[in-house]
Design a protein around this motif. Structure first.
Motif, PDB file in Angstrom:
ATOM      1  N   SER A 305       0.830  -1.206   0.000  1.00 32.67           N
ATOM      2  CA  SER A 305       0.000   0.000   0.000  1.00 32.67           C
ATOM      3  C   SER A 305       0.864   1.256   0.000  1.00 32.67           C
ATOM      4  N   ASP A 306       2.013   1.206   0.677  1.00 35.72           N
ATOM      5  CA  ASP A 306       2.919   2.356   0.689  1.00 35.72           C
ATOM      6  C   ASP A 306       3.479   2.612  -0.705  1.00 35.72           C
ATOM      7  N   GLN A 307       3.868   1.562  -1.398  1.00 29.73           N
ATOM      8  CA  GLN A 307       4.357   1.718  -2.770  1.00 29.73           C
ATOM      9  C   GLN A 307       3.259   2.256  -3.674  1.00 29.73           C
ATOM     10  N   LEU A 308       2.048   1.749  -3.497  1.00 27.53           N
ATOM     11  CA  LEU A 308       0.928   2.176  -4.329  1.00 27.53           C
ATOM     12  C   LEU A 308       0.623   3.653  -4.115  1.00 27.53           C
ATOM     13  N   GLU A 309       0.717   4.123  -2.877  1.00 26.71           N
ATOM     14  CA  GLU A 309       0.356   5.502  -2.560  1.00 26.71           C
ATOM     15  C   GLU A 309       1.456   6.509  -2.876  1.00 26.71           C
ATOM     16  N   ASN A 310       2.657   6.044  -3.154  1.00 25.80           N
ATOM     17  CA  ASN A 310       3.769   6.964  -3.390  1.00 25.80           C
ATOM     18  C   ASN A 310       4.509   6.743  -4.703  1.00 25.80           C
ATOM     19  N   GLY A 311       4.297   5.605  -5.346  1.00 27.75           N
ATOM     20  CA  GLY A 311       5.166   5.203  -6.444  1.00 27.75           C
ATOM     21  C   GLY A 311       4.890   5.796  -7.798  1.00 27.75           C
ATOM     22  N   GLY A 312       3.729   6.411  -8.000  1.00 29.44           N
ATOM     23  CA  GLY A 312       3.430   6.969  -9.317  1.00 29.44           C
ATOM     24  C   GLY A 312       3.243   5.906 -10.382  1.00 29.44           C
ATOM     25  N   TYR A 313       2.678   4.757  -9.997  1.00 28.12           N
ATOM     26  CA  TYR A 313       2.461   3.671 -10.950  1.00 28.12           C
ATOM     27  C   TYR A 313       1.219   3.926 -11.808  1.00 28.12           C
ATOM     28  N   THR A 314       1.208   3.308 -12.965  1.00 26.59           N
ATOM     29  CA  THR A 314      -0.011   3.215 -13.763  1.00 26.59           C
ATOM     30  C   THR A 314      -0.377   1.737 -13.826  1.00 26.59           C
ATOM     31  N   ILE A 315      -1.534   1.410 -13.280  1.00 25.82           N
ATOM     32  CA  ILE A 315      -1.974   0.021 -13.218  1.00 25.82           C
ATOM     33  C   ILE A 315      -3.138  -0.148 -14.178  1.00 25.82           C
ATOM     34  N   ARG A 316      -2.868  -0.789 -15.302  1.00 23.72           N
ATOM     35  CA  ARG A 316      -3.956  -1.068 -16.266  1.00 23.72           C
ATOM     36  C   ARG A 316      -4.560  -2.407 -15.891  1.00 23.72           C
ATOM     37  N   PRO A 545      -6.730  -9.429 -11.887  1.00 21.56           N
ATOM     38  CA  PRO A 545      -7.314  -8.176 -12.373  1.00 21.56           C
ATOM     39  C   PRO A 545      -6.303  -7.274 -13.071  1.00 21.56           C
ATOM     40  N   ILE A 546      -5.075  -7.768 -13.312  1.00 21.05           N
ATOM     41  CA  ILE A 546      -4.000  -6.909 -13.800  1.00 21.05           C
ATOM     42  C   ILE A 546      -3.603  -7.251 -15.234  1.00 21.05           C
ATOM     43  N   GLU A 547      -3.585  -6.233 -16.091  1.00 21.61           N
ATOM     44  CA  GLU A 547      -3.047  -6.380 -17.443  1.00 21.61           C
ATOM     45  C   GLU A 547      -1.565  -6.014 -17.455  1.00 21.61           C
ATOM     46  N   GLU A 548      -1.229  -4.850 -16.883  1.00 20.40           N
ATOM     47  CA  GLU A 548       0.165  -4.442 -16.812  1.00 20.40           C
ATOM     48  C   GLU A 548       0.328  -3.326 -15.788  1.00 20.40           C
ATOM     49  N   ILE A 549       1.559  -3.213 -15.268  1.00 18.26           N
ATOM     50  CA  ILE A 549       1.907  -2.126 -14.354  1.00 18.26           C
ATOM     51  C   ILE A 549       3.176  -1.465 -14.873  1.00 18.26           C
TER      52      ILE A 549
END
Length: 693
Positions: A305-316, A545-549
């Motif tokens: 959750s910390d990575q998700l909230e700070n990492g600037g990822y795009t999760i398709r 549920p993930i195509e790419e990150i």
């Protein structure tokens, strides 16, 4: 460095501090801070928003600790640069990180008033402080230390500012500052501020908009234009006047200044900052169920959750808008959102031998926190719920029988009542089971038994093939969480096992023959994946549920997903598919299928629990698999009565009459008719039945 030494001496003398608190410790702290800040800048560790999208790239949710949109120098308007330098550091383009003259004046004023070292910070120094507070600080204590008004902090800022001026251009420093600084309302950086307050981008900020943002930086709380518009307006106009000062390197004309001051604040209402997390996401309340599954899935597979909230990822993600909307509309059509005490949940999974992609997670409930509006923030579609799927579990008994050599055309005995010699009802009395109302006794093929669903036949068959084998088959085909990670109340097992054992272990240890009748907690998503496994030649894949990150630079991020496995031999899976091929034509869902004008080959199996508190349908074509579970979700579950047609069901105490062929089947066929529009009619896997069968 000579200037720094002079500054240190003046600071120490002015504040009457012991010399021991001067240069030694400060230099060490500064070196450490420089190293950490330099490393952070090199790695681009600034907290950024992660964006979750559907399969086509349309955003459905955002996750952030600090709402920030990274902005490059060329993406910031000249008016914004003029505004921030005019009010915060008019000599920015000329000093070398520290404004010595301004610092000395501030020191003299502070010393005379008895205050600690404050004021006269350049934009470069403010950049240092804000970066240390909002980026490199590892905890609240470090963040507070970076803000403390002490000589040590001033010296550290000055040293870091000089170092930055040696390694970065003025444009880079100004842009860095504008990317880090807070603008109030949980918004950081000019890119996010432009969106939050004006719904625009920083390159399009006008003079008045730029001035307001520059004004807010001074005191984000006190100058909040939402709660204190008068003070915000006054401060904005002051900034506009400063922008017109001819001594500025970037300035505006007096005429432009006067026009800008006449403009209203123009702040959006409500503000344009997107919701943080899964509540209030996307185009509909349905996206929240999918979003929650994505969040939990990422956390289990390598993205915290910390990575998700700070990492600037795009999760398709794999979310299919057509499938999701169809499932949501069907779920609501047959059980309206605010129906008291009844949930109608549907999951859709695409079969495949290398991945099972989750296409929709929907329910009649909206995703949110207002229960009075029929909302829930629980992941009722993807989590295991304490209600059974009924006779759908007869699939697992049939799969074991086929694996052991039985054929779908072999005959099974169907007595009207059956008392088991193997299973017990609790500790002592014999376990007796009867068929549901309307199910005739008499022998029939396994295929027709699956279609007509006699209880007695499958309890007898479970005796023959072995209860433990049936329980294991349920897990093999897809009920991994429902079998192994929750107890009989549907509650997640504690890490120490104190609230166990698991459902699978309980059924085996207690020799619970009713397992084939599906009374244990179940999971709608996993039921859908069971159907996907059957339609994938027996290949089980985790429902993904993930195509790419991708990261903030567009580089792919590998996910630690489990691989697929051959859960059932292809020939057995094909036989099982053919065995389930009659439900929509001669079985328990035929009425709903006919009403929906369904005309495709499919596998199907309905189920109902004995107290009529839940009912379900599992079904699939070669292109799409899905399951629907209708169940009593109130605090005091009751039986559910089906009123027929489009009339909504209702709670009716102990007199329930719902079956899997009613609300669940109507929901399934309604949604799947829309989902399959434009898809070719595909045959089921395996050989077709012999002539006449």
């Amino acid at each position: 460095m000579f200037g720094l030494c002079v500054l240190a001496g003046v600071l120490v003398a002015a504040l009457l501090l012991p010399a021991a608190t001067g240069t030694g410790a400060v230099v060490n702290q500064s070196s450490d801070a420089i190293d950490r800040m330099s490393s952070s800048l090199a790695k681009r560790e600034m907290p950024l928003v992660s964006t979750v999208t559907d399969r086509n790239g349309k955003p459905i949710a955002y996750f952030f600790n600090q709402y920030r949109v990274e902005t490059k120098p060329g993406q910031i308007s000249d008016s914004m640069k003029a505004a921030i330098t005019a009010v915060e550091d008019k000599r920015f383009w000329h000093h070398e990180g520290v404004d010595w003259h301004g610092t000395m004046r501030a020191l003299a004023k502070n010393a005379a008033s008895g205050q600690t070292a404050q004021g006269a910070s350049t934009i470069t120094q403010q950049y240092v402080k804000n970066y240390l507070v909002h980026v490199t600080a590892r905890n609240a204590m470090e963040a507070e230390k970076a803000k403390e008004t002490t000589v040590a902090r001033k010296l550290r800022e000055a040293k870091l500012a000089v170092e930055l001026e040696r390694t970065m251009s003025k444009e880079e420093i100004l842009t860095g500052y504008l990317n880090v600084v807070p603008f109030g309302n949980q918004t950081f950086g000019v890119g996010a501020a432009a969106q939050t307050y004006f719904g625009t981008t920083p390159d399009n900020l006008s003079i008045s908009q730029s001035a307001l943002l520059a004004a807010i930086v001074n005191q984000p709380g006190a100058l909040n234009p939402e709660t204190n518009p008068a003070d915000a307006l006054a401060r904005r106009n002051l900034v506009i006047d400063l922008m017109a000062d001819p001594r500025n390197d970037i300035r505006i004309t007096k005429e432009d200044a006067e026009r800008a001051k006449k403009e209203p604040l123009g702040v959006l209402s409500p503000l344009g900052r997107p919701p943080n997390g899964c509540v209030g996401t996307g185009d509909s309340e349905t996206d929240g169920f999918f979003c929650t599954y994505v969040e939990n899935y990422l956390d289990r597979h390598g993205v915290s959750s910390d990575q998700l909230e700070n990492g600037g990822y795009t999760i398709r993600t794999s979310l299919d808008r057509t499938a999701s909307d169809a499932a949501k509309q069907a779920a609501e059509r047959y059980v309206p959102t605010q129906t008291d005490g009844i949930a109608n949940a549907m999951a859709v999974v695409e079969p495949g031998k290398d991945k099972h992609k989750v296409r929709a997670l929907a329910a009649n409930r909206d995703f949110g926190n207002d229960a009075s509006k029929g909302q829930t923030a629980y992941d009722i579609v993807s989590r295991t719920v304490p209600f059974g799927a009924g006779s759908i579990y007869k699939i697992f008994t049939s799969a074991v029988a086929l694996e052991q050599g039985m054929s779908i055309y072999d005959t099974v005995d169907v007595p009207a009542s059956y008392t088991s010699r193997v299973y017990k009802n609790g500790c002592c009395s014999p376990y007796t089971v009867q068929n549901a109302e309307g199910v005739d006794s008499g022998p029939r093929t396994l295929q027709m038994a699956l279609a007509t669903s006699p209880n007695t036949a499958f309890v007898k068959l479970q005796e023959q093939v072995g209860l433990n084998n049936v329980v294991d088959m349920a897990s093999r085909l897809g009920l991994r969480h429902a079998m192994g990670q929750v107890n009989m109340l549907g509650r997640q097992l504690d890490s120490d096992g104190s609230n166990g054992p698991s459902v699978a272990d309980t059924v085996k240890q207690r020799n619970l023959g009713g397992f084939t009748l599906g009374f244990t907690p179940t999971n709608v998503l996993e039921l859908s994946n069971v159907a996907a496994t059957i339609m994938s030649d027996g290949v089980y894949c985790p429902p993904s549920p993930i195509e790419e990150i991708t990261d903030r630079d567009g580089n792919p991020i590998p996910l630690q997903e489990a691989g697929c496995e051959q859960a059932l031999r292809p020939d057995v899976a094909h036989q099982l598919a053919q065995g389930l091929a009659k439900d929509d034509t001669e079985g328990t869902s035929r009425v709903a299928a006919k009403a929906a004008h369904w005309n495709r080959p499919m596998i199907g199996k309905t189920g109902t629990t004995s107290a009529h508190q839940s009912a379900a349908l599992l079904g699939a074509t070669p292109q799409m698999a899905g399951a629907v579970l209708t169940y009593a979700d109130g605090r005091k579950p009751e039986g559910i009565c089906d009123a027929g047609g489009d009339n909504p069901p209702y709670l009716c105490g102990d007199e329930g009459n719902i079956y899997g062929g009613k609300v669940p089947a109507r929901t399934w066929f309604d949604a799947m008719m829309k989902i399959h529009e434009g898809l070719p009619v595909a045959p089921l896997p395996g050989s077709p039945p012999p002539p006449g069968r």
